[in-house]
Design an enzyme around this catalytic site. Structure first.
Site, PDB file in Angstrom:
ATOM      1  N   GLY A 287      42.327 -21.487  29.910  1.00  0.00           N
ATOM      2  CA  GLY A 287      43.004 -22.301  30.855  1.00  0.00           C
ATOM      3  C   GLY A 287      44.519 -22.584  30.796  1.00  0.00           C
ATOM      4  CD  GLU A 329      35.897 -18.332  26.181  1.00  0.00           C
ATOM      5  OE1 GLU A 329      34.867 -17.888  25.892  1.00  0.00           O
ATOM      6  OE2 GLU A 329      36.103 -19.105  27.214  1.00  0.00           O
ATOM      7  N   GLY A 331      42.372 -15.920  30.747  1.00  0.00           N
ATOM      8  CA  GLY A 331      42.341 -14.971  31.694  1.00  0.00           C
ATOM      9  C   GLY A 331      43.473 -14.983  32.427  1.00  0.00           C
ATOM     10  NE  ARG A 332      45.291 -19.872  36.058  1.00  0.00           N
ATOM     11  CZ  ARG A 332      44.813 -20.376  37.223  1.00  0.00           C
ATOM     12  NH1 ARG A 332      45.441 -19.946  38.302  1.00  0.00           N
ATOM     13  NH2 ARG A 332      43.503 -21.017  37.102  1.00  0.00           N
ATOM     14  NE  ARG A 369      44.411 -19.359  42.015  1.00  0.00           N
ATOM     15  CZ  ARG A 369      45.507 -20.027  41.831  1.00  0.00           C
ATOM     16  NH1 ARG A 369      46.536 -19.934  42.380  1.00  0.00           N
ATOM     17  NH2 ARG A 369      45.421 -21.134  41.308  1.00  0.00           N
ATOM     18  CB  CYS A 400      40.525 -15.767  63.315  1.00  0.00           C
ATOM     19  SG  CYS A 400      40.621 -14.044  64.312  1.00  0.00           S
ATOM     20  CD  GLU A 401      40.095 -20.255  58.343  1.00  0.00           C
ATOM     21  OE1 GLU A 401      38.678 -19.585  58.589  1.00  0.00           O
ATOM     22  OE2 GLU A 401      40.182 -21.145  57.443  1.00  0.00           O
TER      23      GLU A 401
HETATM   24  N1  LLP Z   1      36.738 -19.566  29.517  1.00  0.00           N
HETATM   25  C1  LLP Z   1      35.647 -20.179  30.344  1.00  0.00           C
HETATM   26  C2  LLP Z   1      34.473 -20.313  30.068  1.00  0.00           C
HETATM   27  C3  LLP Z   1      36.263 -20.209  31.960  1.00  0.00           C
HETATM   28  O1  LLP Z   1      35.366 -20.913  32.652  1.00  0.00           O
HETATM   29  C4  LLP Z   1      37.328 -20.035  32.301  1.00  0.00           C
HETATM   30  C5  LLP Z   1      37.623 -20.081  33.661  1.00  0.00           C
HETATM   31  C6  LLP Z   1      38.162 -19.177  31.294  1.00  0.00           C
HETATM   32  C7  LLP Z   1      37.795 -18.975  30.105  1.00  0.00           C
HETATM   33  C8  LLP Z   1      39.642 -18.636  31.761  1.00  0.00           C
HETATM   34  O2  LLP Z   1      40.423 -19.528  32.489  1.00  0.00           O
HETATM   35  P1  LLP Z   1      41.959 -19.180  32.559  1.00  0.00           P
HETATM   36  O3  LLP Z   1      42.661 -18.859  31.129  1.00  0.00           O
HETATM   37  O4  LLP Z   1      42.063 -17.888  33.535  1.00  0.00           O
HETATM   38  O5  LLP Z   1      42.472 -20.448  33.089  1.00  0.00           O
HETATM   39  N2  LLP Z   1      39.532 -19.435  40.361  1.00  0.00           N
HETATM   40  C9  LLP Z   1      40.449 -20.647  39.626  1.00  0.00           C
HETATM   41  C10 LLP Z   1      40.274 -20.623  38.129  1.00  0.00           C
HETATM   42  C11 LLP Z   1      38.759 -20.813  37.783  1.00  0.00           C
HETATM   43  C12 LLP Z   1      38.681 -20.743  36.411  1.00  0.00           C
HETATM   44  C13 LLP Z   1      37.358 -20.461  35.914  1.00  0.00           C
HETATM   45  N3  LLP Z   1      36.899 -20.534  34.510  1.00  0.00           N
HETATM   46  C14 LLP Z   1      41.815 -20.321  40.242  1.00  0.00           C
HETATM   47  O6  LLP Z   1      42.026 -19.321  41.115  1.00  0.00           O
HETATM   48  O7  LLP Z   1      42.623 -21.019  39.596  1.00  0.00           O
END
Ligand code: LLP
Length: 472
Positions: A287, A329, A331-332, A369, A400-401
């Protein structure tokens, strides 16, 4: 997120409309290192290069639109997270941000673990050789097949998200003669300051089991989470190793994580007192936010590691608990900044007194996004430098939007013309992984660049790919 309207600008100075923009940058050719991948630079000729490769050459070789990923930066970010958390913690990259076989290999080589949340992500991880014990399986509604495949492969942890799932995983593990390590995902009752769709630890949403018992106080711990612990501890085929909390995504403020850590330690204390068991792990989820525009100010991995480590240690010491092994964890924060999307300009429309609409050859199918979360991005002309004055622009796609917006408000040089290449930075996370075939768009490739070499790691979709699924 909202920024105040810019009071004046060199173009349309007296008629600037409302918008989410600040003053045009002093130099439209500059590339702010907060939003661009590490090896991105403007060459003396004026074009932009990444990993030593000119984007014009990349566009020629791989076509547009394309996601261009800086492998050097990706690996450096993995190492920064791993080094910041050190040997007593684990970093699980969240594969939902972006996953491919190459990414799995990079993670493996750089010593990271992997969080997967579907059968598809699990299959990719295993296929590319991630050792099963370094994989965590997530999801609020894992299918029996997904559970079976994970247990059979021997994943290091399954994060349980409901009472039904406790029974399902226990049953599958028993049938396969395994004792499956599990964590329980709890909802700690924190309102993370982010978009509603990506906040996950307040009580009224689908994830996890609440710490609170229906009342208001999340500290109490007499809720579904405590009951889940009781049930898991009674099942021989499950080994409860820890508690998991993920409070949301694109968060800058560490306060939510601190509350979350405190409440999770509170539950560990309660488990010790009630069951005489000290759980050895805590996972505080992902997150952590990144910079999409120069106004965003994300924390560095070492600051995050220190803040989380300190609070967990302090709370455990206060409770007389041995400090558990911490995992996170991101990701982003790993994938996001490492890629930009390369587009070619097709058409321009100047709406007098408003702005210029710049249409590129992609759009909401490669980056949903902006439409979905009102996300803000930056953009730059990358095929050449320009000395032209700034032009208030909106970068839109070819769908188309009218909500098909890539960058809502941006200043681009006024001499922008069809055929110019634009790049939108910070698109490494949740862009390719959320891409669609809307309007039968062909999803763009991911091109990895490192030390003067570029290669496709996910190829561009073709019309044959689309038609192969259409079996009617
Ligand atoms: N761990 C769990 C259990 C999660 O559900 C998520 C993200 C992460 C880790 C990784 O979160 P990060 O570090 O990437 O923020 N599609 C949305 C983001 C959805 C995230 C869902 N879960 C966006 O484009 O902002």
């Amino acid at each position: 997120m909202s920024r105040s309207a810019h009071p004046a600008g060199p173009r349309h100075a007296d008629v600037l409309p409302e918008g989410h923009y600040t003053a045009p940058p002093a130099d439209l050719n500059s590339l702010d290192p907060r939003v661009w991948a590490q090896t991105v630079e403007r060459t003396p000729e004026g074009a932009v290069a990444v990993g030593g490769l000119d984007v014009r050459r990349l566009a020629e070789e791989f076509g547009t639109p394309a996601y261009v990923m800086d492998e050097t930066d990706f690996r450096a970010r993995c190492r920064a997270w791993r080094d910041a958390f050190g040997p007593d913690a684990d970093v699980y990259y969240a594969g939902k941000a972006f996953l491919s076989r190459a990414v799995v290999r990079w993670l493996h080589e750089e010593g990271l673990n992997l969080d997967v949340c579907s059968g598809g992500e699990l299959a990719t991880a295993l296929d590319a050789g991630m050792p099963a014990e370094r994989i965590a399986l997530h999801g609020n509604n894992k299918s029996d097949e997904e559970i079976e495949r994970a247990v059979e492969a021997g994943v290091g942890r399954i994060v349980l998200d409901s009472f039904q799932e406790i029974a399902r995983v226990a049953h599958t593990a028993a049938r396969l003669g395994r004792r499956q390590p599990v964590q329980i995902r709890v909802t700690v009752g924190v309102e993370a300051h982010t978009h509603e769709f990506i906040a996950t630890a307040h009580e009224d949403q689908k994830f996890g089991l609440a710490l609170a018992g229906g009342g208001s106080s999340s500290e109490a711990g007499e809720g579904p989470a405590a009951e889940a612990v009781r049930r898991v501890l009674m099942l021989d085929s499950l080994e409860l190793t820890g508690i998991h909390s993920h409070i949301g995504s694109q968060i800058f403020d560490m306060a939510g994580f601190e509350v979350s850590a405190r409440r999770v330690v509170g539950l560990l204390t309660r488990i010790r007192d009630e069951h005489g068991v000290e759980l050895p792990e805590i996972d505080l989820g992902g997150g952590l936010g990144i910079a999409y525009t120069p106004e965003d100010d994300p924390r560095e991995p070492h600051e995050i590691a220190k803040a989380l480590g300190d609070i967990v240690t302090r709370e455990c010491e206060a409770a007389g608990l041995a400090v558990p092994r911490l995992s996170v964890e991101p990701g982003r924060a790993i994938a996001g900044p490492t890629a930009f999307t390369l587009y070619e300009v097709g058409t321009l429309k100047e709406l007098e007194g408003l702005r210029t609409y710049v249409s590129v050859d992609g759009g909401m199918s490669d980056n949903i996004r902006t439409a979905l979360y009102d996300a803000e991005y930056s953009v730059a002309l990358v095929s050449r430098a320009s000395a032209a004055e700034p032009m208030l622009s909106r970068v839109v796609g070819k769908h188309c939007e009218s909500g098909d917006i890539v960058v809502r408000d941006a200043f681009l040089p006024a001499d922008l013309a069809p055929g110019d290449l634009l790049a939108v930075p910070a698109t490494g996370a949740y862009c390719r992984s959320m891409a669609s075939n809307y309007n039968h768009a062909l999803r763009p490739p991911v091109v990895a660049v490192r030390d003067g070499q570029a290669r496709t790691i996910v190829r561009r979709e073709t019309e044959e790919d689309l038609l192969r699924l259409d079996v009617g």
